[in-house]
Design a protein around this motif. Structure first.
Motif, PDB file in Angstrom:
ATOM      1  N   ARG A   1       0.849  -1.190   0.000  1.00 37.19           N
ATOM      2  CA  ARG A   1       0.000   0.000   0.000  1.00 37.19           C
ATOM      3  C   ARG A   1       0.884   1.240   0.000  1.00 37.19           C
ATOM      4  N   LYS A   2       0.391   2.315  -0.605  1.00 35.16           N
ATOM      5  CA  LYS A   2       1.172   3.548  -0.712  1.00 35.16           C
ATOM      6  C   LYS A   2       1.159   4.318   0.597  1.00 35.16           C
ATOM      7  N   SER A   3       2.248   5.035   0.819  1.00 34.81           N
ATOM      8  CA  SER A   3       2.353   5.904   1.976  1.00 34.81           C
ATOM      9  C   SER A   3       1.369   7.057   1.854  1.00 34.81           C
ATOM     10  N   SER A   4       0.808   7.489   2.971  1.00 33.67           N
ATOM     11  CA  SER A   4      -0.081   8.648   2.963  1.00 33.67           C
ATOM     12  C   SER A   4       0.711   9.935   2.764  1.00 33.67           C
ATOM     13  N   TYR A   5       2.033   9.874   2.833  1.00 29.44           N
ATOM     14  CA  TYR A   5       2.897  11.037   2.635  1.00 29.44           C
ATOM     15  C   TYR A   5       3.489  11.066   1.233  1.00 29.44           C
ATOM     16  N   SER A   6       2.874  10.397   0.293  1.00 25.88           N
ATOM     17  CA  SER A   6       3.438  10.262  -1.045  1.00 25.88           C
ATOM     18  C   SER A   6       3.352  11.524  -1.885  1.00 25.88           C
ATOM     19  N   GLY A   7       2.571  12.471  -1.477  1.00 23.00           N
ATOM     20  CA  GLY A   7       2.465  13.711  -2.222  1.00 23.00           C
ATOM     21  C   GLY A   7       1.209  13.747  -3.073  1.00 23.00           C
ATOM     22  N   PRO A   8       0.897  14.935  -3.570  1.00 20.02           N
ATOM     23  CA  PRO A   8      -0.315  15.120  -4.356  1.00 20.02           C
ATOM     24  C   PRO A   8      -0.194  14.554  -5.767  1.00 20.02           C
ATOM     25  N   GLY A   9      -1.311  14.523  -6.453  1.00 18.20           N
ATOM     26  CA  GLY A   9      -1.301  14.123  -7.860  1.00 18.20           C
ATOM     27  C   GLY A   9      -0.977  12.662  -8.038  1.00 18.20           C
ATOM     28  N   ASP A  10      -0.023  12.395  -8.934  1.00 21.23           N
ATOM     29  CA  ASP A  10       0.279  11.007  -9.283  1.00 21.23           C
ATOM     30  C   ASP A  10       1.265  10.349  -8.325  1.00 21.23           C
ATOM     31  N   GLY A  11       1.664  11.036  -7.260  1.00 25.71           N
ATOM     32  CA  GLY A  11       2.543  10.427  -6.256  1.00 25.71           C
ATOM     33  C   GLY A  11       3.920  10.097  -6.787  1.00 25.71           C
ATOM     34  N   ASN A  12       4.572  11.069  -7.429  1.00 29.88           N
ATOM     35  CA  ASN A  12       5.885  10.829  -8.027  1.00 29.88           C
ATOM     36  C   ASN A  12       6.961  10.480  -7.014  1.00 29.88           C
ATOM     37  N   GLU A  13       6.768  10.852  -5.778  1.00 31.93           N
ATOM     38  CA  GLU A  13       7.758  10.563  -4.744  1.00 31.93           C
ATOM     39  C   GLU A  13       7.135   9.599  -3.750  1.00 31.93           C
ATOM     40  N   CYS A  14       6.862   8.411  -4.209  1.00 34.38           N
ATOM     41  CA  CYS A  14       6.061   7.492  -3.423  1.00 34.38           C
ATOM     42  C   CYS A  14       6.828   6.256  -2.978  1.00 34.38           C
ATOM     43  N   VAL A  15       6.551   5.842  -1.766  1.00 38.75           N
ATOM     44  CA  VAL A  15       7.020   4.560  -1.284  1.00 38.75           C
ATOM     45  C   VAL A  15       5.798   3.717  -0.953  1.00 38.75           C
ATOM     46  N   GLU A  16       5.991   2.418  -0.982  1.00 36.40           N
ATOM     47  CA  GLU A  16       4.938   1.485  -0.601  1.00 36.40           C
ATOM     48  C   GLU A  16       5.445   0.639   0.546  1.00 36.40           C
ATOM     49  N   ILE A  17       4.515   0.159   1.346  1.00 36.52           N
ATOM     50  CA  ILE A  17       4.861  -0.674   2.490  1.00 36.52           C
ATOM     51  C   ILE A  17       3.988  -1.924   2.473  1.00 36.52           C
ATOM     52  N   ALA A  18       4.569  -3.009   2.900  1.00 40.52           N
ATOM     53  CA  ALA A  18       3.835  -4.257   3.098  1.00 40.52           C
ATOM     54  C   ALA A  18       4.245  -4.807   4.455  1.00 40.52           C
ATOM     55  N   THR A  19       3.289  -5.344   5.170  1.00 37.82           N
ATOM     56  CA  THR A  19       3.591  -5.895   6.491  1.00 37.82           C
ATOM     57  C   THR A  19       3.062  -7.318   6.620  1.00 37.82           C
ATOM     58  N   SER A  20       3.701  -8.042   7.486  1.00 37.97           N
ATOM     59  CA  SER A  20       3.260  -9.378   7.880  1.00 37.97           C
ATOM     60  C   SER A  20       3.462  -9.453   9.389  1.00 37.97           C
ATOM     61  N   PRO A  21       3.031 -10.501  10.028  1.00 34.97           N
ATOM     62  CA  PRO A  21       3.249 -10.596  11.476  1.00 34.97           C
ATOM     63  C   PRO A  21       4.732 -10.577  11.874  1.00 34.97           C
ATOM     64  N   THR A  22       5.617 -10.977  10.971  1.00 36.44           N
ATOM     65  CA  THR A  22       7.033 -11.066  11.334  1.00 36.44           C
ATOM     66  C   THR A  22       7.930 -10.045  10.657  1.00 36.44           C
ATOM     67  N   HIS A  23       7.478  -9.408   9.568  1.00 39.12           N
ATOM     68  CA  HIS A  23       8.329  -8.487   8.806  1.00 39.12           C
ATOM     69  C   HIS A  23       7.540  -7.305   8.257  1.00 39.12           C
ATOM     70  N   ALA A  24       8.284  -6.256   7.920  1.00 42.69           N
ATOM     71  CA  ALA A  24       7.751  -5.111   7.186  1.00 42.69           C
ATOM     72  C   ALA A  24       8.713  -4.844   6.039  1.00 42.69           C
TER      73      ALA A  24
END
Length: 62
Positions: free
Chosen positions: A5-28
């Motif tokens: 899922r994309k970070s809520s801090y990705s910026g406006p518009g098309d999110g050119n400066e975007c990171v995504e995160i995925a989590t599990s019970p043991t890792h992120a």
């Protein structure tokens, strides 16, 4: 990990400066959404919260 899922801090518009995160019970994991096939940072779940805290800390302060 396939629950990305994309970070809520990705910026406006098309999110050119975007990171995504995925989590599990043991890792992120974090990746660049513009190039998801490149390297992914993976952390044990217990280390992810301190990692985020370090990113949020003012420059020069741990």
């Amino acid at each position: 990990m396939d629950n990305w899922r994309k970070s809520s801090y990705s910026g406006p518009g098309d999110g050119n400066e975007c990171v995504e995160i995925a989590t599990s019970p043991t890792h992120a994991a974090v990746r660049d959404s513009k190039d998801p096939a490149r390297a992914t940072l993976t952390f044990p779940a217990a280390a992810f919260t301190p990692f985020l805290a370090a990113l949020k800390a003012p420059a020069g302060k741990p």
